[in-house]
Design a protein around this motif. Structure first.
Motif, PDB file in Angstrom:
ATOM      1  N   LEU A  41       0.826  -1.207   0.000  1.00  9.67           N
ATOM      2  CA  LEU A  41       0.000   0.000   0.000  1.00  9.67           C
ATOM      3  C   LEU A  41       0.861   1.259   0.000  1.00  9.67           C
ATOM      4  O   LEU A  41       0.622   2.183  -0.782  1.00  9.67           O
ATOM      5  CB  LEU A  41      -0.945  -0.010   1.209  1.00  9.67           C
ATOM      6  N   ALA A  42       1.861   1.310   0.874  1.00  6.39           N
ATOM      7  CA  ALA A  42       2.724   2.496   0.938  1.00  6.39           C
ATOM      8  C   ALA A  42       3.445   2.701  -0.388  1.00  6.39           C
ATOM      9  O   ALA A  42       3.541   3.830  -0.878  1.00  6.39           O
ATOM     10  CB  ALA A  42       3.727   2.370   2.084  1.00  6.39           C
ATOM     11  N   SER A  43       3.954   1.633  -0.973  1.00  5.13           N
ATOM     12  CA  SER A  43       4.657   1.752  -2.260  1.00  5.13           C
ATOM     13  C   SER A  43       3.741   2.324  -3.333  1.00  5.13           C
ATOM     14  O   SER A  43       4.128   3.237  -4.076  1.00  5.13           O
ATOM     15  CB  SER A  43       5.194   0.394  -2.714  1.00  5.13           C
ATOM     16  N   GLU A  44       2.531   1.809  -3.414  1.00  2.56           N
ATOM     17  CA  GLU A  44       1.585   2.304  -4.415  1.00  2.56           C
ATOM     18  C   GLU A  44       1.216   3.763  -4.158  1.00  2.56           C
ATOM     19  O   GLU A  44       1.100   4.555  -5.101  1.00  2.56           O
ATOM     20  CB  GLU A  44       0.318   1.448  -4.427  1.00  2.56           C
ATOM     21  N   ALA A  45       1.038   4.119  -2.896  1.00  2.00           N
ATOM     22  CA  ALA A  45       0.670   5.499  -2.564  1.00  2.00           C
ATOM     23  C   ALA A  45       1.795   6.471  -2.909  1.00  2.00           C
ATOM     24  O   ALA A  45       1.549   7.529  -3.508  1.00  2.00           O
ATOM     25  CB  ALA A  45       0.301   5.600  -1.082  1.00  2.00           C
ATOM     26  N   VAL A  46       3.022   6.122  -2.539  1.00  2.00           N
ATOM     27  CA  VAL A  46       4.157   7.003  -2.840  1.00  2.00           C
ATOM     28  C   VAL A  46       4.331   7.128  -4.353  1.00  2.00           C
ATOM     29  O   VAL A  46       4.497   8.234  -4.884  1.00  2.00           O
ATOM     30  CB  VAL A  46       5.451   6.504  -2.158  1.00  2.00           C
ATOM     31  N   GLN A  47       4.271   6.019  -5.066  1.00  2.00           N
ATOM     32  CA  GLN A  47       4.429   6.071  -6.520  1.00  2.00           C
ATOM     33  C   GLN A  47       3.321   6.898  -7.167  1.00  2.00           C
ATOM     34  O   GLN A  47       3.575   7.677  -8.087  1.00  2.00           O
ATOM     35  CB  GLN A  47       4.487   4.659  -7.096  1.00  2.00           C
ATOM     36  N   ALA A  48       2.077   6.762  -6.677  1.00  2.88           N
ATOM     37  CA  ALA A  48       0.966   7.541  -7.236  1.00  2.88           C
ATOM     38  C   ALA A  48       1.158   9.037  -6.977  1.00  2.88           C
ATOM     39  O   ALA A  48       0.935   9.859  -7.867  1.00  2.88           O
ATOM     40  CB  ALA A  48      -0.354   7.072  -6.637  1.00  2.88           C
ATOM     41  N   LEU A  49       1.593   9.376  -5.775  1.00  4.78           N
ATOM     42  CA  LEU A  49       1.791  10.791  -5.442  1.00  4.78           C
ATOM     43  C   LEU A  49       2.945  11.391  -6.239  1.00  4.78           C
ATOM     44  O   LEU A  49       2.844  12.508  -6.752  1.00  4.78           O
ATOM     45  CB  LEU A  49       2.030  10.948  -3.938  1.00  4.78           C
TER      46      LEU A  49
END
Length: 178
Positions: A113-121
């Motif tokens: 989840l954190a990886s996806e959130a950081v990449q999306a941001l």
């Protein structure tokens, strides 16, 4: 009913969840998760135990205009997840730069989840930054991996005061040019 509008802070959609501006109604879930020592001890700013009014003040700052920090909830409702699975933010710095910060509720650890959130941001780059920075505590290598997976490069070591630990904690600092 008072509408909560956030100027210049877009909704950022991913296939699994949305990054959306905070709402006052997020208070209960954020208090629940941020009150967990496993979360507080991985951040510089969340105290433990969590004093009354802390999250209310945090949300008020996130809704203020103007503000120096844009904050998004990791909202998984569209795929059956929780309305708040974590929080991610960008704090404005000088020279067209910002610092990214995030935490994920323990129930969602090891789910990328954190990886996806950081990449999306980073991909959305809603503040139009030339560079982003982040730092993580030495005892949180999983968070460091999130950053390197998103293209951040190690800059060096430092120390940051952790409110929950009531101590200066060694950190690794990372940057990403955009």
């Amino acid at each position: 009913m008072q509408m909560e509008t956030i100027t210049n802070q877009p909704l950022i959609a991913t296939p699994r969840f949305d990054l959306r501006p905070l709402r006052r109604s997020d208070k209960g879930l954020i208090e629940f998760f941020a009150g967990d020592p496993r979360v507080a001890l991985t951040t510089a700013t969340i105290p433990h135990p969590l004093p009354p009014g802390t999250i209310e003040a945090f949300i008020a700052r996130a809704l203020a205009d103007p503000r120096v920090e844009d904050v998004w909830a990791m909202d998984g409702l569209k795929t059956g997840g929780s309305e708040v699975m974590g929080v991610i933010s960008l704090t404005r710095l000088d020279r067209n730069q910002s610092e990214i910060g995030y935490w994920v509720a323990p129930a969602y650890w090891n789910s990328h989840l954190a990886s996806e959130a950081v990449q999306a941001l980073v991909s959305a780059n809603p503040q139009g930054n030339a560079a982003m920075f982040a730092s993580v505590f030495h005892d949180n290598p999983a968070s460091a991996k999130v950053l390197t997976n998103a293209g951040f490069v190690y800059l060096g070591d430092a120390e940051t005061y952790c409110v929950a630990r009531q101590a200066a904690v060694p950190t690794w600092t990372y940057s990403r040019k955009l």
